[in-house]
Design an enzyme around this catalytic site. Structure first.
Site, short mmCIF file in Angstrom:
data_model
loop_
_atom_site.label_atom_id
_atom_site.label_comp_id
_atom_site.label_asym_id
_atom_site.label_seq_id
_atom_site.Cartn_x
_atom_site.Cartn_y
_atom_site.Cartn_z
N ASP A 1 41.80 37.96 88.94
CA ASP A 1 42.96 37.42 88.22
C ASP A 1 43.37 38.35 87.07
O ASP A 1 44.54 38.71 86.93
CB ASP A 1 42.66 36.02 87.67
CG ASP A 1 42.39 35.02 88.77
OD1 ASP A 1 43.16 34.97 89.73
OD2 ASP A 1 41.39 34.28 88.68
N GLU B 1 43.58 26.93 88.74
CA GLU B 1 43.00 26.75 87.41
C GLU B 1 43.95 25.98 86.50
O GLU B 1 43.52 25.09 85.75
CB GLU B 1 42.68 28.12 86.81
CG GLU B 1 41.54 28.83 87.53
CD GLU B 1 41.41 30.29 87.16
OE1 GLU B 1 40.36 30.88 87.47
OE2 GLU B 1 42.37 30.86 86.60
#
Length: 255
Positions: free
Chosen positions: A39, A147
């Site tokens: 990420d 997330e």
């Protein structure tokens, strides 16, 4: 799966959006905490494209696994991204020890694992803003869609950022962007971990795979008990996605 042309179009839109955010904020560039995971690697790649000379990666070990640091440097070197390393180990241990001593002296039970993990994330946030304030840069976050939806981030830690360029991307698409950006295969396929404690992995801590969350967010069928677990995580973490509640008392008349 997406074609290279489709991926490039979406990546270019994200790059343009980053430029727009910096312009609107009257800032000069972008700062990214680089963890070694996919990420942060993708976000670093976007920032490098948006501001080749005004982006900086910050590697922030805090008693961390040396492999995380190595992968973070691997990422920034692959992108030719300007990078600094700030070791937070001493600050982290100093605060943790002080808090533990004070609480245990008063008879409280100290929950060390979670406390020290969240403290790491919050110290990293503070360090990133110290860099950003010095350079007049924006702090760029690295949360993806799973997330963001489940609240799998530390409040005022990795959730404390100015902008979030990949918060609408599934984990699967993040990996596809990573490959399109030319990141090392080791990074593209790295097991997701926030590096909060030894052996910690995201999926183990959440008790659910990114693939299942991806599928749920895309409207695909998944087991009902998994749907309920995802929605429970979403409800319980709603406070992380909101400003703090404010008590609005009626104004008192002047005396």
């Amino acid at each position: 799966m997406w074609s290279a042309e489709e991926l490039e179009t979406r990546i270019n839109r994200a790059v343009e959006w980053l430029r727009e955010c910096v312009h609107e904020a009257h800032a000069q560039g972008l700062v990214i905490g680089v963890s070694g995971g996919v990420d942060s690697a993708v976000v670093a790649g976007l920032c490098k494209r948006a501001f080749p000379y005004n982006s900086i990666g910050v590697i922030l070990p805090a008693g961390s696994n040396p492999a995380d640091r190595e992968d973070a440097w691997l990422t920034t070197e692959a992108l030719s991204l300007k990078t600094v390393e700030i070791d937070l180990t001493q600050a982290h241990q100093g605060i943790l020890t002080s808090v533990k001593e004070v609480l245990t002296a008063q008879g409280y039970t100290f929950e060390e694992r979670l406390s020290q993990g969240n403290l790491k994330a919050r110290l990293r946030m503070s360090a990133l803003y110290a860099v950003a304030n010095s350079l007049n840069y924006l702090v760029v976050g690295t949360d993806n869609a799973p997330e963001a939806y489940t609240g799998y981030f530390t409040k005022y830690g990795d959730g404390g950022v100015d902008i979030l360029p990949i918060a609408s991307l599934t984990k699967t698409e993040v990996r596809a962007w990573a490959a399109q950006l030319g990141l090392p295969e080791k990074i593209v396929n790295r097991v997701p971990t926030a590096g909060l404690w030894e052996g910690q992995t995201d999926e183990q801590e959440m008790g659910i795979t990114y693939d299942l969350i991806d599928r749920y967010l895309l409207g695909e069928e998944i087991p009902e008990e998994i749907q309920e677990k995802i929605e429970k995580m979403h409800r319980q973490s709603n406070h992380k996605r909101q400003l703090p509640p404010t008590l609005n008392l009626p104004k008192l008349p002047k005396l």
